[in-house]
Design an enzyme around this catalytic site. Sequence first.
Site, PDB file in Angstrom:
ATOM      1  N   HIS A   9    -163.917  58.174 149.371  1.00 44.14           N
ATOM      2  CA  HIS A   9    -163.217  58.059 150.655  1.00 44.14           C
ATOM      3  C   HIS A   9    -162.686  59.423 151.100  1.00 44.14           C
ATOM      4  O   HIS A   9    -163.215  60.451 150.702  1.00 44.14           O
ATOM      5  CB  HIS A   9    -162.134  56.983 150.572  1.00 44.14           C
ATOM      6  CG  HIS A   9    -162.667  55.683 150.049  1.00 44.14           C
ATOM      7  ND1 HIS A   9    -163.420  54.826 150.817  1.00 44.14           N
ATOM      8  CD2 HIS A   9    -162.585  55.125 148.819  1.00 44.14           C
ATOM      9  CE1 HIS A   9    -163.777  53.768 150.083  1.00 44.14           C
ATOM     10  NE2 HIS A   9    -163.289  53.937 148.861  1.00 44.14           N
ATOM     11  N   GLU A  23    -155.951  54.892 148.442  1.00 42.74           N
ATOM     12  CA  GLU A  23    -156.959  55.188 147.430  1.00 42.74           C
ATOM     13  C   GLU A  23    -157.456  56.619 147.518  1.00 42.74           C
ATOM     14  O   GLU A  23    -157.655  57.286 146.497  1.00 42.74           O
ATOM     15  CB  GLU A  23    -158.141  54.219 147.550  1.00 42.74           C
ATOM     16  CG  GLU A  23    -159.208  54.468 146.501  1.00 42.74           C
ATOM     17  CD  GLU A  23    -160.490  53.657 146.723  1.00 42.74           C
ATOM     18  OE1 GLU A  23    -161.436  53.851 145.944  1.00 42.74           O
ATOM     19  OE2 GLU A  23    -160.531  52.864 147.685  1.00 42.74           O
ATOM     20  N   HIS A  78    -162.833  56.177 141.925  1.00 41.83           N
ATOM     21  CA  HIS A  78    -162.322  55.187 142.879  1.00 41.83           C
ATOM     22  C   HIS A  78    -161.159  54.401 142.296  1.00 41.83           C
ATOM     23  O   HIS A  78    -160.876  54.473 141.096  1.00 41.83           O
ATOM     24  CB  HIS A  78    -163.433  54.195 143.252  1.00 41.83           C
ATOM     25  CG  HIS A  78    -164.443  54.749 144.208  1.00 41.83           C
ATOM     26  ND1 HIS A  78    -164.432  54.491 145.562  1.00 41.83           N
ATOM     27  CD2 HIS A  78    -165.504  55.571 143.996  1.00 41.83           C
ATOM     28  CE1 HIS A  78    -165.432  55.122 146.138  1.00 41.83           C
ATOM     29  NE2 HIS A  78    -166.105  55.789 145.204  1.00 41.83           N
ATOM     30  N   GLU A 144    -163.678  52.613 138.576  1.00 41.81           N
ATOM     31  CA  GLU A 144    -162.644  51.948 139.386  1.00 41.81           C
ATOM     32  C   GLU A 144    -161.370  51.908 138.547  1.00 41.81           C
ATOM     33  O   GLU A 144    -161.213  51.073 137.664  1.00 41.81           O
ATOM     34  CB  GLU A 144    -163.089  50.537 139.761  1.00 41.81           C
ATOM     35  CG  GLU A 144    -164.262  50.471 140.720  1.00 41.81           C
ATOM     36  CD  GLU A 144    -163.839  50.628 142.189  1.00 41.81           C
ATOM     37  OE1 GLU A 144    -162.656  50.959 142.444  1.00 41.81           O
ATOM     38  OE2 GLU A 144    -164.690  50.422 143.072  1.00 41.81           O
TER      39      GLU A 144
END
Length: 269
Positions: A9, A23, A78, A144
């Site tokens: 992102h 995030e 992430h 993650e």
Amino acid sequence: MKLYLDPGHGGTDPGAQGNGLREKDINLDIALKIRSLITSQYENVSVKMSRTSDTTKSLTQRTNEANSWNADYYVSIHCNSFNGSAQGYEDYIHSGLADSSQTARYRDILHTEITKVNQLRNRGKKKANFHVLRESTMPAILTENGFIDNNHDAALMRNESWRQKVAQAHVDGIARAFNLKKNDSSPSPSPNVIFRIIAGSFQSRKNAENRQALLANNQIDSFIASVTISGKVWYRVQAGAFTSRENAEEHLTIVKRIVSDAYIVQEQR
């Protein structure tokens, strides 16, 4: 070894959000720490990052850059989100790969190192058809690192020392997977010296509390400590402490985006 680090992102895409965290900020901080740690601890490692600040970059731009650079490994960082109740760590390789593939073997090593220290529920090793896993021509993993909308996981994410620990675990996994050689020539940090990030020093505690709130609103942890200088009490806002000056300077660049006059103090412990 050429490592492509991809903090997910960024810019106009904040990624998952929850508990006052974004995030994109967590991803970037962990990735910057990985770069600092692996380049200082190991020999013959080159690192390219998809972004080193809060900028927008498409998935295609990221994989094209890694492919053009002929990276040896693609690591995408992430955080997760779901409904506030889900929690834990999981990692992904591409769904078309066998469990016996080289990519899977690399992932197995990183998974072991990361789950040893991250204090998160182990949700297992998974596969998916994510763009960065599918379009990268080198082995690739997507980690993650907790659920940002879960109270337990978010409390860990807020902690700078936890993010440092998670970054180190990624580095330990990459080093094991690629048999990296320790950089013996790098000086070891003195156990008696600490480098503190000072984001303001005030004679008014209220002013210090306002500075602390500003940092918190930008996902930077800090606390207030009182020090006496020439008989006067000052309230110092500390936004991190490190035994490595390099790591301190890395974090200082993040703090300075919010507080331009932040600085490092070197002290004996």
